[in-house]
Design a protein around this motif. Structure first.
Motif, PDB file in Angstrom:
ATOM      1  N   PHE A 105      45.993  81.083 -10.171  1.00 63.36           N
ATOM      2  CA  PHE A 105      45.428  80.811 -11.491  1.00 63.36           C
ATOM      3  C   PHE A 105      44.223  81.701 -11.773  1.00 63.36           C
ATOM      4  N   ALA A 106      43.501  82.103 -10.735  1.00 63.43           N
ATOM      5  CA  ALA A 106      42.404  83.049 -10.932  1.00 63.43           C
ATOM      6  C   ALA A 106      42.941  84.388 -11.422  1.00 63.43           C
ATOM      7  N   VAL A 107      44.018  84.871 -10.789  1.00 63.10           N
ATOM      8  CA  VAL A 107      44.625  86.142 -11.193  1.00 63.10           C
ATOM      9  C   VAL A 107      45.301  86.003 -12.555  1.00 63.10           C
ATOM     10  N   THR A 108      45.985  84.889 -12.774  1.00 64.66           N
ATOM     11  CA  THR A 108      46.656  84.664 -14.057  1.00 64.66           C
ATOM     12  C   THR A 108      45.651  84.633 -15.200  1.00 64.66           C
ATOM     13  N   GLY A 109      44.483  84.031 -14.961  1.00 64.94           N
ATOM     14  CA  GLY A 109      43.443  84.002 -15.982  1.00 64.94           C
ATOM     15  C   GLY A 109      43.014  85.403 -16.385  1.00 64.94           C
ATOM     16  N   ARG A 110      42.844  86.281 -15.415  1.00 63.49           N
ATOM     17  CA  ARG A 110      42.468  87.665 -15.724  1.00 63.49           C
ATOM     18  C   ARG A 110      43.608  88.403 -16.426  1.00 63.49           C
ATOM     19  N   PRO A 137      58.313  85.962 -29.712  1.00 62.06           N
ATOM     20  CA  PRO A 137      58.956  86.377 -28.454  1.00 62.06           C
ATOM     21  C   PRO A 137      58.089  87.330 -27.630  1.00 62.06           C
ATOM     22  N   VAL A 138      57.395  88.239 -28.304  1.00 62.53           N
ATOM     23  CA  VAL A 138      56.510  89.171 -27.586  1.00 62.53           C
ATOM     24  C   VAL A 138      55.339  88.414 -26.965  1.00 62.53           C
ATOM     25  N   GLN A 139      54.794  87.455 -27.689  1.00 60.22           N
ATOM     26  CA  GLN A 139      53.697  86.646 -27.157  1.00 60.22           C
ATOM     27  C   GLN A 139      54.137  85.886 -25.904  1.00 60.22           C
ATOM     28  N   LEU A 140      55.318  85.283 -25.971  1.00 60.50           N
ATOM     29  CA  LEU A 140      55.853  84.552 -24.815  1.00 60.50           C
ATOM     30  C   LEU A 140      56.096  85.488 -23.647  1.00 60.50           C
ATOM     31  N   LEU A 141      56.580  86.696 -23.945  1.00 60.77           N
ATOM     32  CA  LEU A 141      56.832  87.684 -22.895  1.00 60.77           C
ATOM     33  C   LEU A 141      55.529  88.112 -22.222  1.00 60.77           C
ATOM     34  N   LEU A 142      54.491  88.335 -23.011  1.00 64.96           N
ATOM     35  CA  LEU A 142      53.197  88.747 -22.460  1.00 64.96           C
ATOM     36  C   LEU A 142      52.588  87.650 -21.595  1.00 64.96           C
ATOM     37  N   VAL A 143      52.620  86.417 -22.087  1.00 64.75           N
ATOM     38  CA  VAL A 143      52.056  85.306 -21.311  1.00 64.75           C
ATOM     39  C   VAL A 143      52.891  85.061 -20.055  1.00 64.75           C
ATOM     40  N   GLY A 144      54.218  85.108 -20.187  1.00 63.57           N
ATOM     41  CA  GLY A 144      55.084  84.956 -19.014  1.00 63.57           C
ATOM     42  C   GLY A 144      54.825  86.038 -17.977  1.00 63.57           C
ATOM     43  N   GLY A 145      54.600  87.271 -18.465  1.00 68.35           N
ATOM     44  CA  GLY A 145      54.271  88.364 -17.552  1.00 68.35           C
ATOM     45  C   GLY A 145      52.967  88.134 -16.817  1.00 68.35           C
ATOM     46  N   ALA A 146      51.985  87.524 -17.513  1.00 70.49           N
ATOM     47  CA  ALA A 146      50.703  87.215 -16.875  1.00 70.49           C
ATOM     48  C   ALA A 146      50.889  86.207 -15.747  1.00 70.49           C
ATOM     49  N   TRP A 147      51.710  85.181 -15.981  1.00 75.79           N
ATOM     50  CA  TRP A 147      51.971  84.177 -14.955  1.00 75.79           C
ATOM     51  C   TRP A 147      52.728  84.777 -13.775  1.00 75.79           C
ATOM     52  N   VAL A 148      53.709  85.612 -14.052  1.00 77.16           N
ATOM     53  CA  VAL A 148      54.476  86.253 -12.974  1.00 77.16           C
ATOM     54  C   VAL A 148      53.578  87.194 -12.169  1.00 77.16           C
ATOM     55  N   PHE A 149      52.722  87.935 -12.856  1.00 76.42           N
ATOM     56  CA  PHE A 149      51.789  88.850 -12.179  1.00 76.42           C
ATOM     57  C   PHE A 149      50.879  88.075 -11.233  1.00 76.42           C
ATOM     58  N   GLY A 150      50.381  86.921 -11.693  1.00 77.57           N
ATOM     59  CA  GLY A 150      49.528  86.095 -10.846  1.00 77.57           C
ATOM     60  C   GLY A 150      50.242  85.620  -9.601  1.00 77.57           C
ATOM     61  N   ALA A 151      51.502  85.211  -9.754  1.00 80.56           N
ATOM     62  CA  ALA A 151      52.283  84.728  -8.604  1.00 80.56           C
ATOM     63  C   ALA A 151      52.590  85.860  -7.629  1.00 80.56           C
ATOM     64  N   LEU A 152      52.960  87.025  -8.140  1.00 77.62           N
ATOM     65  CA  LEU A 152      53.317  88.151  -7.279  1.00 77.62           C
ATOM     66  C   LEU A 152      52.122  88.667  -6.482  1.00 77.62           C
ATOM     67  N   ILE A 195      44.636  93.346   5.486  1.00 78.71           N
ATOM     68  CA  ILE A 195      45.067  94.498   4.678  1.00 78.71           C
ATOM     69  C   ILE A 195      45.853  94.039   3.457  1.00 78.71           C
ATOM     70  N   VAL A 196      46.793  93.113   3.677  1.00 86.18           N
ATOM     71  CA  VAL A 196      47.616  92.606   2.568  1.00 86.18           C
ATOM     72  C   VAL A 196      46.750  91.898   1.539  1.00 86.18           C
ATOM     73  N   SER A 197      45.828  91.058   2.025  1.00 86.41           N
ATOM     74  CA  SER A 197      44.963  90.302   1.120  1.00 86.41           C
ATOM     75  C   SER A 197      44.088  91.226   0.278  1.00 86.41           C
ATOM     76  N   ILE A 198      43.460  92.199   0.925  1.00 91.22           N
ATOM     77  CA  ILE A 198      42.586  93.136   0.210  1.00 91.22           C
ATOM     78  C   ILE A 198      43.390  93.990  -0.765  1.00 91.22           C
ATOM     79  N   THR A 199      44.570  94.439  -0.336  1.00 93.80           N
ATOM     80  CA  THR A 199      45.410  95.291  -1.186  1.00 93.80           C
ATOM     81  C   THR A 199      45.787  94.592  -2.480  1.00 93.80           C
ATOM     82  N   PHE A 200      46.273  93.362  -2.359  1.00 93.99           N
ATOM     83  CA  PHE A 200      46.702  92.656  -3.565  1.00 93.99           C
ATOM     84  C   PHE A 200      45.520  92.180  -4.397  1.00 93.99           C
ATOM     85  N   ALA A 201      44.372  91.926  -3.757  1.00 89.90           N
ATOM     86  CA  ALA A 201      43.166  91.591  -4.521  1.00 89.90           C
ATOM     87  C   ALA A 201      42.732  92.785  -5.367  1.00 89.90           C
TER      88      ALA A 201
END
Length: 322
Positions: A105-110, A137-152, A195-201
């Motif tokens: 949620f911290a990443v998703t917020g950003r 549809p574009v708004q939903l796509l952008l917000v959905g992308g933000a949530w997916v980005f946070g999870a990944l 390394i993984v933690s720092i990289t994805f941060a």
């Protein structure tokens, strides 16, 4: 592959146990802050469902407030309970769930702040195409992308942490299941985890930061070509978002710079932006402020203590039904 930590059934959250007599003072301030966070962001969520607020910005603000509420609820209630008990424990699955949800949620917020920066860019730099581009549809796509980005950005480090053996001790020297504090309890080499933690941060911070900065550079170039009246209007449009972004990234930098007081800074940082966001957006947006007043006027004649407190904090005390 080890899916259950060996030797540890639960973790002990040390939290802010060393505050001594000041513990109850911090408890009161944290509780009041949490009430304002829930009340203020709830008001934003209800207000942005107003049919009169049709701009995509309000849809993104709705999602940002929702993220802020869940983000703080992941940690603050546990911190509050730790002030009232001698020992605060959390189950192993609960610890990893808290860690994953908090970081996601911290990443998703950003990421949502990045989406809002793009929205401001389109509104100012391409006003004629804005309505055609920023469809629902574009708004939903952008917000959905933000949530997916946070999870990944969160999943790899969380999966690695879950696979590691934890033989003891089981005391987490933080106010919640912080990844770096949890790695200190691993029975084994955590070089790959670091390394993984720092990289994805870095991916999360730099990707969102660069995109937001790029949007505002392009906005600045566009504003420089406008007349005085247009500049003022464009600047007013961006003020609230730019303020929130500046506070968010400045506070995040102190989490890493101030190592010796890292835990206290982390606690303040985790509550700071969700606390300030409703105030900043409501105080700087007349449409939203009017919508909040209409929302409150439709509720019960006598407002609850939470409504009174948050209403006053949002600067609506003179005209709202508090």
């Amino acid at each position: 592959m080890t899916w259950q930590p060996d030797g540890v059934d639960f973790f002990i959250i040390q939290g802010l146990a060393n505050l001594g007599e000041k513990k109850m003072i911090v408890f009161v301030f944290l509780l009041l802050g949490y009430i304002i966070i829930l009340g203020g962001n709830s008001m934003i969520i209800f207000a942005t469902t107003d049919p009169k607020l049709t701009s995509p910005m309000y849809f993104f603000l709705y999602n940002l407030s929702l993220v802020d509420m869940v983000y703080t609820t992941t940690t603050i209630p546990n911190m509050l309970s730790s002030f009232l008990s001698d020992v605060t424990t959390i189950s192993v699955p609960g610890c990893f769930t808290q860690m994953f949800v908090f970081i996601q949620f911290a990443v998703t917020g950003r990421a949502i702040l990045t989406v809002m920066a793009y929205d401001r860019y389109m509104a100012i730099c391409n006003p004629l195409r804005y309505s055609a581009v920023m469809t629902r549809p574009v708004q939903l796509l952008l917000v959905g992308g933000a949530w997916v980005f946070g999870a990944l950005c969160t999943l790899p480090a969380s999966v690695l942490a879950w696979q590691r053996p934890y033989c003891g001790p089981n005391v987490i020297r933080h106010a919640w299941c912080d990844p770096s504090s949890l790695r200190r309890l691993v029975c084994g080499n955590t070089s790959v985890d670091n390394i993984v933690s720092i990289t994805f941060a870095l991916v999360a911070l730099l990707t969102t930061g660069v995109l937001i900065l790029t949007s505002y550079i392009l906005i600045g170039v566009s504003i420089s070509r406008m007349g005085v009246a247009q500049r003022l209007k464009a600047f007013t449009t961006c003020t609230a978002h730019l303020t929130v972004v500046s506070i968010s990234y400045t506070a995040a930098s102190f989490v890493y710079i101030s190592y010796r007081v890292r835990m206290i800074v982390s606690v303040l940082y985790s509550a700071l932006t969700p606390f300030l966001n409703p105030m900043i957006y409501s105080l700087k947006n007349k449409e939203l402020k009017d919508s909040i007043r209409r929302t409150l006027s439709r509720n019960t004649p006598v407002a609850s203590l939470t409504e009174r407190f948050t209403c006053s904090a949002l600067g609506l005390e003179t005209n709202c039904h508090c």
